[in-house]
Design an enzyme around this catalytic site. Structure first.
Site, PDB file in Angstrom:
ATOM      1  N   PRO A   1       0.816  -1.217   0.000  1.00  0.00           N
ATOM      2  CA  PRO A   1       0.000   0.000   0.000  1.00  0.00           C
ATOM      3  C   PRO A   1       0.850   1.267   0.000  1.00  0.00           C
ATOM      4  O   PRO A   1       0.396   2.341  -0.347  1.00  0.00           O
ATOM      5  CB  PRO A   1      -0.802  -0.103   1.303  1.00  0.00           C
TER       6      PRO A   1
ATOM      7  N   GLU B   1      -0.602  -7.693   8.121  1.00  0.00           N
ATOM      8  CA  GLU B   1      -0.514  -6.238   8.181  1.00  0.00           C
ATOM      9  C   GLU B   1       0.702  -5.741   7.413  1.00  0.00           C
ATOM     10  O   GLU B   1       1.088  -4.596   7.519  1.00  0.00           O
ATOM     11  CB  GLU B   1      -0.427  -5.766   9.635  1.00  0.00           C
TER      12      GLU B   1
ATOM     13  N   ARG C   1      -0.422  -7.904 -21.744  1.00  0.00           N
ATOM     14  CA  ARG C   1      -1.199  -7.346 -22.862  1.00  0.00           C
ATOM     15  C   ARG C   1      -0.329  -6.501 -23.786  1.00  0.00           C
ATOM     16  O   ARG C   1      -0.630  -6.315 -24.953  1.00  0.00           O
ATOM     17  CB  ARG C   1      -2.335  -6.472 -22.339  1.00  0.00           C
TER      18      ARG C   1
ATOM     19  N   ASP D   1      -5.496   0.276 -26.617  1.00  0.00           N
ATOM     20  CA  ASP D   1      -6.026   0.263 -25.248  1.00  0.00           C
ATOM     21  C   ASP D   1      -6.077   1.696 -24.727  1.00  0.00           C
ATOM     22  O   ASP D   1      -5.127   2.445 -24.887  1.00  0.00           O
ATOM     23  CB  ASP D   1      -5.118  -0.574 -24.343  1.00  0.00           C
TER      24      ASP D   1
HETATM   25  C1  LIG Z   1      -1.866  -1.075  12.299  1.00  0.00           C
HETATM   26  C2  LIG Z   1      -2.398   0.045  11.430  1.00  0.00           C
HETATM   27  C3  LIG Z   1      -1.981   1.408  11.927  1.00  0.00           C
HETATM   28  N1  LIG Z   1      -1.948  -0.100  10.050  1.00  0.00           N
HETATM   29  C4  LIG Z   1      -2.653   0.861   9.201  1.00  0.00           C
HETATM   30  C5  LIG Z   1      -2.247   0.716   7.777  1.00  0.00           C
HETATM   31  N2  LIG Z   1      -2.487  -0.640   7.329  1.00  0.00           N
HETATM   32  C6  LIG Z   1      -2.084  -0.715   5.965  1.00  0.00           C
HETATM   33  C7  LIG Z   1      -2.235  -2.099   5.413  1.00  0.00           C
HETATM   34  C8  LIG Z   1      -3.480  -2.560   5.012  1.00  0.00           C
HETATM   35  C9  LIG Z   1      -3.602  -3.836   4.465  1.00  0.00           C
HETATM   36  C10 LIG Z   1      -2.495  -4.642   4.319  1.00  0.00           C
HETATM   37  C11 LIG Z   1      -2.654  -5.997   3.733  1.00  0.00           C
HETATM   38  N3  LIG Z   1      -1.529  -6.281   2.857  1.00  0.00           N
HETATM   39  C12 LIG Z   1      -0.519  -7.135   3.160  1.00  0.00           C
HETATM   40  C13 LIG Z   1       0.369  -7.160   2.101  1.00  0.00           C
HETATM   41  C14 LIG Z   1      -0.130  -6.302   1.101  1.00  0.00           C
HETATM   42  C15 LIG Z   1       0.312  -5.918  -0.157  1.00  0.00           C
HETATM   43  C16 LIG Z   1      -0.395  -4.980  -0.881  1.00  0.00           C
HETATM   44  C17 LIG Z   1      -1.566  -4.410  -0.342  1.00  0.00           C
HETATM   45  C18 LIG Z   1      -2.299  -3.363  -1.077  1.00  0.00           C
HETATM   46  N4  LIG Z   1      -3.379  -2.733  -0.550  1.00  0.00           N
HETATM   47  N5  LIG Z   1      -3.818  -1.806  -1.425  1.00  0.00           N
HETATM   48  C19 LIG Z   1      -3.032  -1.805  -2.520  1.00  0.00           C
HETATM   49  N6  LIG Z   1      -3.180  -0.980  -3.610  1.00  0.00           N
HETATM   50  C20 LIG Z   1      -2.050  -2.792  -2.344  1.00  0.00           C
HETATM   51  C21 LIG Z   1      -1.063  -3.081  -3.313  1.00  0.00           C
HETATM   52  N7  LIG Z   1      -0.299  -3.270  -4.172  1.00  0.00           N
HETATM   53  C22 LIG Z   1      -2.031  -4.823   0.904  1.00  0.00           C
HETATM   54  C23 LIG Z   1      -1.322  -5.747   1.607  1.00  0.00           C
HETATM   55  C24 LIG Z   1      -1.252  -4.183   4.710  1.00  0.00           C
HETATM   56  C25 LIG Z   1      -1.124  -2.899   5.267  1.00  0.00           C
HETATM   57  C26 LIG Z   1      -1.781  -1.638   8.159  1.00  0.00           C
HETATM   58  C27 LIG Z   1      -2.189  -1.465   9.563  1.00  0.00           C
END
Ligand SMILES: CC(C)N1CCN(Cc2ccc(Cn3ccc4ccc(-c5n[nH]c(N)c5C#N)cc43)cc2)CC1
Length: 238
Positions: free
Chosen positions: A88, A116, A153, A168
Site C-alpha cells: 500500500p 498487516e 497485454r 487500449d
Molecule cells: C496497524 C495500522 C496502523 N496499520 C494501518 C495501515 N495498514 C495498511 C495495510 C493494510 C492492508 C495490508 C494488507 N496487505 C498485506 C500485504 C499487502 C500488499 C499490498 C496491499 C495493497 N493494498 N492496497 C493496494 N493498492 C495494495 C497493493 N499493491 C495490501 C497488503 C497491509 C497494510 C496496516 C495497519
C-alpha cells in the site's frame, strides 16, 4: 517474459493465469509464470511465516526469513530480474509503468505479502515498491495479477491483434468509446445509427467524440496534450 510470484496463497495466482489472454499467452510460450509458496522457504515444522510486531500494534507481520530464502533461491541462477514488492505504500502503478516493465524487464519477481504487511528489511532486496491504487487490499496477490495482466497485454503478439495493445485506452490519453454488438434492437434499446452506416469516417469521428465525452465526464485528469483536432471536438462538447 517470465514472472515469478512469491505468496502464501499460490492458488490465487494459479487459478487466474489459466484463463483469457494470459492463458493464451502462456500456451503460446510468450509468457511464463512460476509461483512459489513462501511456506516452502520456512525452517520450522509449522511453516510459520508471521509473528507479532516489535513495538506492539494490531495484527501480525510477515517475517523476513521466508522472503530472503525464496529470493536467494531465485537469484542462484544469476539471471537478471526485477524484484517488485506489492505494498500500500508503493509508488502508483500506471499504464506507463506497465509499459516500462515490459520494455525493461525480461523477468520480474512479484513479492506478495499478507497480514498487516512484511518486515521492512525485505525492502533491502527489492528494486521497486508498487501499489495498484488508493484502496486497501488484504494482500499483494490481486495487485500481482493486475501487473502481470497489464504487462502481458503489451507484449507483441500476446493479444493476437497488434492494434489492441496500442488502442487500449490510457495509452492514447483518454477513455474508450462505447461498444455495441448484435442485436441491433434489444427491448427498444437501439444501436446508434452511425455504427450501422458503414461510413468509416463518420464512425471514427463519432467514436472520438464519445471517447472525449466519456473522458470529460469520468476522467478529466486524462485530458492532457490533446491534438488540435481533439481539442476542437472537446470544445464542441463543452
Ligand atoms: C496497524 C495500522 C496502523 N496499520 C494501518 C495501515 N495498514 C495498511 C495495510 C493494510 C492492508 C495490508 C494488507 N496487505 C498485506 C500485504 C499487502 C500488499 C499490498 C496491499 C495493497 N493494498 N492496497 C493496494 N493498492 C495494495 C497493493 N499493491 C495490501 C497488503 C497491509 C497494510 C496496516 C495497519
Amino acid at each position: 517474459m517470465k514472472f515469478e510470484v512469491l505468496t502464501i496463497f499460490p492458488e490465487i495466482i494459479e487459478c487466474y493465469i489459466k484463463h483469457g489472454v494470459l492463458g493464451k499467452a502462456l500456451n503460446k510460450g510468450i509468457v511464463e509464470v512460476k509461483v512459489y509458496n513462501l511456506r516452502d522457504f520456512t525452517s520450522d515444522k509449522h511453516k510459520k511465516v508471521d509473528d507479532y510486531p516489535y513495538g506492539g500494534g494490531a495484527g501480525m507481520v510477515m517475517q523476513i526469513e521466508p522472503f530472503y530464502n525464496a529470493i536467494m533461491h531465485l537469484k542462484a541462477d544469476e539471471k537478471p530480474r526485477k524484484l517488485v514488492l506489492l505494498s500500500p505504500q508503493g509508488r502508483k502503478f500506471t499504464q506507463k509503468l506497465a509499459q516500462k516493465f515490459m520494455e525493461e524487464s525480461k523477468a520480474m519477481v512479484l513479492i506478495c505479502g499478507r497480514y498487516e504487511g512484511i518486515d521492512e528489511r525485505v525492502k533491502a532486496f527489492v528494486d521497486e515498491e508498487v501499489s495498484i491504487g488508493d484502496y486497501v487490499l488484504s494482500g499483494g496477490e490481486l495487485a500481482a495479477l493486475v501487473i502481470i495482466d497489464s504487462v502481458v497485454r503489451l507484449i507483441p503478439g500476446a493479444l493476437g491483434d497488434e492494434l489492441s495493445a496500442v488502442e487500449d485506452s490510457f495509452m492514447k490519453g483518454f477513455l474508450d468509446y462505447p461498444h455495441y454488438t448484435r442485436p441491433e434492437d434489444f427491448k427498444g434499446m437501439k444501436v446508434p445509427e452511425v455504427l450501422l452506416s458503414g461510413d468509416h469516417k463518420k464512425i471514427a469521428l463519432w467514436r472520438k467524440r464519445q471517447a472525449l465525452k466519456n473522458t470529460l465526464k469520468n476522467r478529466p485528469d486524462l485530458l492532457k496534450n490533446l491534438s488540435p483536432e481533439d481539442m476542437r471536438i472537446l470544445k464542441e462538447l463543452c
